[in-house]
Design a protein around this motif. Structure first.
Motif, PDB file in Angstrom:
ATOM      1  N   LEU A 141      -8.258   9.078  -2.423  1.00 40.78           N
ATOM      2  CA  LEU A 141      -7.039   9.743  -2.887  1.00 40.78           C
ATOM      3  C   LEU A 141      -6.277  10.372  -1.731  1.00 40.78           C
ATOM      4  N   CYS A 142      -6.983  10.947  -0.773  1.00 42.35           N
ATOM      5  CA  CYS A 142      -6.310  11.512   0.406  1.00 42.35           C
ATOM      6  C   CYS A 142      -5.614  10.421   1.207  1.00 42.35           C
ATOM      7  N   VAL A 151      -4.477   7.544   0.098  1.00 41.94           N
ATOM      8  CA  VAL A 151      -3.311   7.106  -0.673  1.00 41.94           C
ATOM      9  C   VAL A 151      -2.208   8.154  -0.601  1.00 41.94           C
ATOM     10  N   PHE A 152      -2.574   9.438  -0.755  1.00 43.85           N
ATOM     11  CA  PHE A 152      -1.581  10.511  -0.704  1.00 43.85           C
ATOM     12  C   PHE A 152      -0.847  10.512   0.635  1.00 43.85           C
ATOM     13  N   PHE A 153      -1.589  10.444   1.737  1.00 42.74           N
ATOM     14  CA  PHE A 153      -0.945  10.490   3.047  1.00 42.74           C
ATOM     15  C   PHE A 153      -0.140   9.227   3.330  1.00 42.74           C
ATOM     16  N   ARG A 154      -0.570   8.101   2.807  1.00 42.32           N
ATOM     17  CA  ARG A 154       0.209   6.866   2.966  1.00 42.32           C
ATOM     18  C   ARG A 154       1.544   6.973   2.225  1.00 42.32           C
ATOM     19  N   VAL A 155       1.500   7.483   1.008  1.00 44.34           N
ATOM     20  CA  VAL A 155       2.728   7.662   0.231  1.00 44.34           C
ATOM     21  C   VAL A 155       3.631   8.690   0.914  1.00 44.34           C
ATOM     22  N   LEU A 156       3.054   9.785   1.369  1.00 47.40           N
ATOM     23  CA  LEU A 156       3.818  10.805   2.066  1.00 47.40           C
ATOM     24  C   LEU A 156       4.477  10.226   3.316  1.00 47.40           C
TER      25      LEU A 156
END
Length: 144
Positions: free
Chosen positions: A123-124, A126-131
């Motif tokens: 999840l981290c 994915v979160f940082f990739r989206v960010l």
């Protein structure tokens, strides 16, 4: 099951009463009707029994059956049997998937903390990739 049955009866009646107008007014509909009619002509009972599984033709098939003036009571009976087959098949597959997921999670339960860690890391990522993607896009579109 009841909703599927009622929907099919509605589409059959729509085909029986308004099908010719639909065919004449929409070229894509007419093309699908021609393809559906071939199945209905060759295998009428099998077409009605398995139309729930015919993706892309799910709506047109009962309409086409109505347009072709297939006997209404025969259609109702075959469609009722088809609804039971569909409901039993979907329920059976659902129960089997649920059973195997239960077995899988029962075997994985001793490792639940490790699983939570892996999920948190993913999840981290994915979160940082989206960010990163959002910030890159924002910077590109808001430069002066």
């Amino acid at each position: 099951m009841l909703g599927s049955f009622i929907g099919d009866q509605f589409y059959y009646q729509m085909g029986a009463h308004y099908g010719q107008k639909l065919i004449q007014s929409n070229a894509e509909f007419a093309q699908k009707f021609d393809r559906a009619s071939q199945f209905i002509e060759r295998y009428p009972i099998l077409t009605i029994l398995f139309m729930r599984f015919a993706w892309g033709f799910r709506t047109i098939l009962p309409i086409a059956v109505g347009v072709r003036a297939y006997p209404v009571w025969k259609y109702v009976l075959i469609n009722l049997v088809a609804c039971f087959i569909w409901a039993m098949l979907v329920a059976t597959i659902g129960f089997q998937i649920s059973h195997y997921l239960h077995l899988f999670w029962a075997k994985m339960l001793p490792y639940h903390q490790e699983i939570y860690i892996v999920i948190a890391v993913l999840l981290c990522i994915v979160f940082f990739r989206v960010l990163y993607t959002v910030l890159t896009w924002w910077c590109k579109h808001h430069q002066h």
